[in-house]
Design an enzyme around this catalytic site. Structure first.
Site, PDB file in Angstrom:
ATOM      1  N   ALA A 158      20.633  -2.478 -37.432  1.00 45.33           N
ATOM      2  CA  ALA A 158      19.712  -2.768 -36.279  1.00 45.33           C
ATOM      3  C   ALA A 158      19.821  -4.254 -35.850  1.00 45.33           C
ATOM      4  CB  ALA A 158      17.993  -2.782 -36.711  1.00 45.33           C
TER       5      ALA A 158
ATOM      6  N   GLY B  55      13.492 -11.167 -35.158  1.00 43.29           N
ATOM      7  CA  GLY B  55      14.053 -10.127 -36.140  1.00 43.29           C
ATOM      8  C   GLY B  55      13.401  -8.769 -35.781  1.00 43.29           C
ATOM      9  N   ASN B  56      13.335  -7.877 -36.700  1.00 46.90           N
ATOM     10  CA  ASN B  56      12.954  -6.318 -36.437  1.00 46.90           C
ATOM     11  C   ASN B  56      12.537  -5.828 -37.672  1.00 46.90           C
ATOM     12  OD1 ASN B  56      15.347  -4.743 -37.305  1.00 46.90           O
ATOM     13  ND2 ASN B  56      16.303  -5.834 -35.859  1.00 46.90           N
ATOM     14  N   PHE B  57      11.892  -4.696 -37.641  1.00 44.01           N
ATOM     15  CA  PHE B  57      11.274  -4.061 -38.840  1.00 44.01           C
ATOM     16  C   PHE B  57      12.645  -3.156 -39.857  1.00 44.01           C
ATOM     17  CE2 PHE B  57       7.427  -4.584 -36.092  1.00 44.01           C
ATOM     18  CZ  PHE B  57       6.681  -5.282 -36.878  1.00 44.01           C
ATOM     19  N   SER B  58      13.477  -3.296 -39.422  1.00 48.51           N
ATOM     20  CA  SER B  58      14.628  -2.633 -40.251  1.00 48.51           C
ATOM     21  C   SER B  58      14.538  -3.058 -41.789  1.00 48.51           C
ATOM     22  CB  SER B  58      16.018  -2.685 -39.750  1.00 48.51           C
ATOM     23  OG  SER B  58      16.934  -2.048 -40.716  1.00 48.51           O
TER      24      SER B  58
END
Ligand code: CTP
Length: 399
Positions: free
Chosen positions: A276, A208-211
């Site tokens: 994102a 995943g990512n930090f969005s």
């Protein structure tokens, strides 16, 4: 007109504190729920009883109630508020806000507030014009706060000049304007993507990512406030959509976001792609939890579909807006994405600045359009940034 809105009023130690009573009356009359925080000095200028009676709520001054030890949570207050209005704001409080000093409840709440903040300065003309005060006000503006300029006139000191707090009627008018934008996008349908995507590795892990989704949700809310029917395709976030005009389509993976975007795009006049999206996903998501061994582990990744590029190919007379989150070569990279994905304009935000990007409540954007026009904006709250983006979209939809 302010029905259901939560307004937090911060009152500081200025002679103009008496105007807080009238401010509260007007806000309550317009349907707002009001809570009041005072600095210890503000209590000397107006009684707690007056403000508590008008706001129908106990006044908060200390971090905890000295009678029963009950904690006044600045974090809860900051989350409760739809708007934090500091009025009157003294030179001292403005300076502390500008430098993150947090030695009273009003200031700790300012630092933890997630909502837009309006500040109405009130002070003597020389204090107001002092370069330090002006610098502090600029600093607050550039981190996204809305300053309600004081008026010229007779001051409590007997001097004439700029420093009188704006009249409560005008402040309340500005608050109403802030919440009620004219329905300029009525009848239009807009697609928004927001948040991260999660790409499963096994049943309990993902890439995943930090969005946080804050920017995309702020855009969806702004579009909905202006009367557009919004389809918000959102990856996993901890936010709620706030308007009846927003249809929320929750998804997890990039493939799901792609499928939903292709499904809804043909009925929309515009799409803003703030998500994102993970560029890659594990080639083989396994159905059982991967067990730890002493060996190293290699994950094979395959590319996800590019939603933006696909919508760019399919668009008819629709407006397509993309985002570029960059760590380097900001403008060049954004220009390349604008062309490659056939965007009408792209919103560039830096990934490596303290008050911008993924997790922040503020953002600093540059808009580049397909005619290579570049416009850079100041750092603002994501709600205010959303207004700038939707203003630009509106110009293209209604030239
Ligand atoms: N985007 C998308 N689908 C993808 C990847 C990106 O719709 N699979 C959109 C984003 O929502 C954003 C724009 O494309 O509006 C640019 O996203 P970004 O991740 O910055 O671009 P990439 O093309 O993935 O380039 P890179 O990650 O290599 O910088």
């Amino acid at each position: 007109m302010l029905k259901g809105k939560h307004i937090l009023l911060g009152v500081t130690g200025s002679i103009a504190a008496y105007k807080a009573a009238h401010l509260i009356r007007l806000l309550v009359k317009h349907g707002a729920e009001v809570k009041v925080i005072m600095t210890p000095l503000a209590k000397e200028f107006i009684s707690l009883l007056t403000l508590a009676t008008l706001s129908k709520s106990p006044i908060l001054v200390d971090f905890f109630d000295p009678e029963n030890g009950q904690w006044n949570s600045h974090i809860d207050l900051g989350i409760w508020a739809d708007l934090y209005l500091v009025a009157p704001a003294t030179a001292n409080t403005i300076a502390k806000m500008a430098y993150g000093i947090a030695d009273n409840l009003l200031l700790t709440t300012y630092l933890s507030a997630r909502c837009p903040v309006m500040i109405a300065p009130a002070m003597d003309v020389d204090m107001f014009l002092h370069p330090t005060t002006q610098e502090n006000i600029q600093k607050l503006k550039s981190s996204g706060n809305i300053i309600i300029e004081p008026r010229e006139g007779q001051l409590a000191s007997g001097l004439e000049g700029k420093g009188r707090m704006e009249e409560p009627e005008i402040i309340v008018e500005k608050i109403i304007q802030h919440f009620t934008a004219p329905a300029t996008l009525q009848g239009l349908k807009v697609l928004v993507t927001a948040g991260p995507t999660y790409e499963p590795i096994d049943p309990v892990r993902f890439i995943g990512n930090f969005s946080s989704g804050k920017m995309g949700y702020a855009i969806a809310n702004e579009l909905a406030n202006r009367g557009a029917a919004v389809t918000l395709i959102s990856g996993p976030v901890s936010l709620k959509s706030e308007s009846a005009n927003i249809e929320l389509v929750p998804v997890t993976t990039a493939q799901q976001m792609y499928d939903m975007a292709l499904k809804y795009f043909p009925q929309c006049q515009a799409a803003i792609l703030a998500a994102a999206v993970a560029d890659y996903r594990p080639k083989h998501a396994v159905s059982q939890k991967i067990k730890r061994t002493d060996d190293s582990l290699t994950l094979e990744l395959e590319p996800n579909p590019d939603i933006a590029a696909e919508l760019g190919k399919r668009k008819q007379n629709q407006i397509l807006v993309g985002f570029a989150l960059e760590t380097d070569n900001h403008i060049d990279n954004a220009r390349k994405k604008l062309q490659a994905k056939n965007f009408d304009f792209i919103v560039l935000n830096p990934a490596n600045e303290p008050h911008a990007g993924f997790m922040s409540d503020t953002n600093r954007i540059t808009i580049i359009d397909k005619h290579e026009k570049v416009e850079t904006f100041a750092t603002k709250s994501k709600q205010e940034v959303a207004k700038d983006i939707v203003d630009r979209l509106e110009k293209l939809l209604k030239p």
